[in-house]
Write an enzyme that holds these catalytic residues in place. Structure first.
Site, PDB file in Angstrom:
ATOM      1  CG  HIS A 168      -0.264  -0.052   2.504  1.00  0.00           C
ATOM      2  ND1 HIS A 168      -1.007  -0.182   3.660  1.00  0.00           N
ATOM      3  CD2 HIS A 168       0.963  -0.031   2.749  1.00  0.00           C
ATOM      4  CE1 HIS A 168      -0.470  -0.269   4.895  1.00  0.00           C
ATOM      5  NE2 HIS A 168       1.047  -0.330   4.275  1.00  0.00           N
ATOM      6  CG  ASN A 169      -0.495   4.456   1.108  1.00  0.00           C
ATOM      7  OD1 ASN A 169      -0.941   3.678   2.144  1.00  0.00           O
ATOM      8  ND2 ASN A 169      -1.360   5.392   0.412  1.00  0.00           N
TER       9      ASN A 169
END
Length: 345
Positions: free
Chosen positions: A242-243
């Site tokens: 994520h991210n």
């Protein structure tokens, strides 16, 4: 490999801006390797390691640089970069058919989804609410497009691809089978001896001309989006957490895992089985060799390695033992240095 498609050598030479040595009218029905190519097939010579195959090849024609053209026994197309020319010509022999407009009666399309009339939606595809599917898109069998996702023009999703909700693809994105974009990132907070899930509220943004291999997982962002910029190429079986942000035209080979919130720059190459820990910054034009563990940020372009190369097994075992002794050896060296310093006083 021969196909049903045929082009004259002159046509192919024009595509790659090559100069013909031989018969421009011959028809090329396929592409093949130097050692396997035969009648009606075109090959290429780009690696001097295979020079012994060049003059012996049965290829009807060979893409070759001017330095080696005299070794070709049949026809040649002389170009500055034979491998690049070969790459360009493969597009004209690709087995993939253009999208055939229409929605299979076995597909399920939410009434609020917008599907361009030129798109092909295959059997057992599920398209959820608020989805937008662009022109000339191909969605392969059993794929799922989650709510409020966008699939840009000329994208191709092979069979069994899953886009979770709020995944946006640019134009001309190719995603191979069994890849999943937008699954939850690995986010949990500790409460005493238990884990409390952090709901992942972001999405995934993929730029134009990205290719994503088979069985790749790209997690959605926790709050902001996970971002794959234009021109990125991801091999099979890669994990993007994520991210993560991956800069333009970076290429990552199979088996690599990138932990959360790391930013990888533009024009990087990351070889297979590498691991990149979280919250790092990787500079543009960084090259990471196979099996490298990146555990701190890289702020200067260059080549970086940490994996050990192969060696005979018995030698490897001895080196493992020595590696375990390094700390003790370092202490002994320091003690000797201190003793020598005292003796010289």
């Amino acid at each position: 490999m021969a196909s049903e498609v045929g082009f004259s050598l002159q046509t192919l030479a024009s595509i790659v801006e090559g100069r013909i040595q031989g018969d421009p009218a011959m028809i090329i029905n396929g592409l093949n390797t130097l050692n396997l190519a035969g009648r009606g097939e075109l090959s290429f010579f780009a690696n001097p390691r295979y020079i012994h195959q060049l003059s012996e090849s049965g290829a009807a024609a060979i893409l070759v640089s001017s330095d080696y053209a005299h070794l070709v026994k049949n026809s040649a197309v002389i170009v500055a970069d034979p491998y690049l020319a070969f790459a360009k010509l493969t597009h004209h022999y690709d087995w993939r058919r253009p999208a055939q407009p229409g929605i299979s009666p076995q597909a399920i399309v939410d009434p609020t989804a917008v599907v361009h009339e030129s798109a092909q939606i295959c059997a057992n595809v599920v398209i959820e609410a608020g989805v937008k599917i662009g022109a000339n898109v191909y969605i392969g069998p059993n794929s799922v497009i989650g709510s409020h996702s966008i699939v840009g023009d000329a994208c191709r999703l092979e069979a069994n691809v899953t886009l979770y909700p709020n995944v946006h693809l640019g134009e001309r994105v190719l995603i191979h089978s069994a890849s999943v974009l937008g699954a939850d990132g690995f986010g949990f907070a500790k409460e005493q001896r238990q884990w409390v899930k952090i709901c992942q509220l972001g999405g995934v943004r993929v730029g134009d001309d990205v290719e994503i291999g088979a069985s790749v997982t790209i997690d959605r962002g926790a709050l902001a989006d996970t971002v794959i910029e234009k021109g990125v190429k991801l091999d099979n079986q890669i994990q993007i957490a994520h991210n993560v942000q991956i800069g333009e035209h970076t290429a990552i080979a199979g088996g690599t895992a990138v932990a959360g919130s790391t930013r990888i720059g533009k024009y990087c190459t990351i070889a297979g089985m590498s691991g990149i820990t979280g919250h790092l910054e990787i500079a543009d034009n960084t090259h990471i060799t196979a099996m490298t563990l990146v555990s701190k940020s890289i702020d200067k372009a260059g080549a970086y390695s940490s994996g050990t190369g192969q060696e005979p097994h018995q030698q490897w075992k001895r080196n493992v033992v020595r590696f375990r002794q390094l700390d003790e050896l370092a202490k002994r060296v320091r003690k000797l240095e201190q003793t020598l310093a005292e003796d010289n006083e």
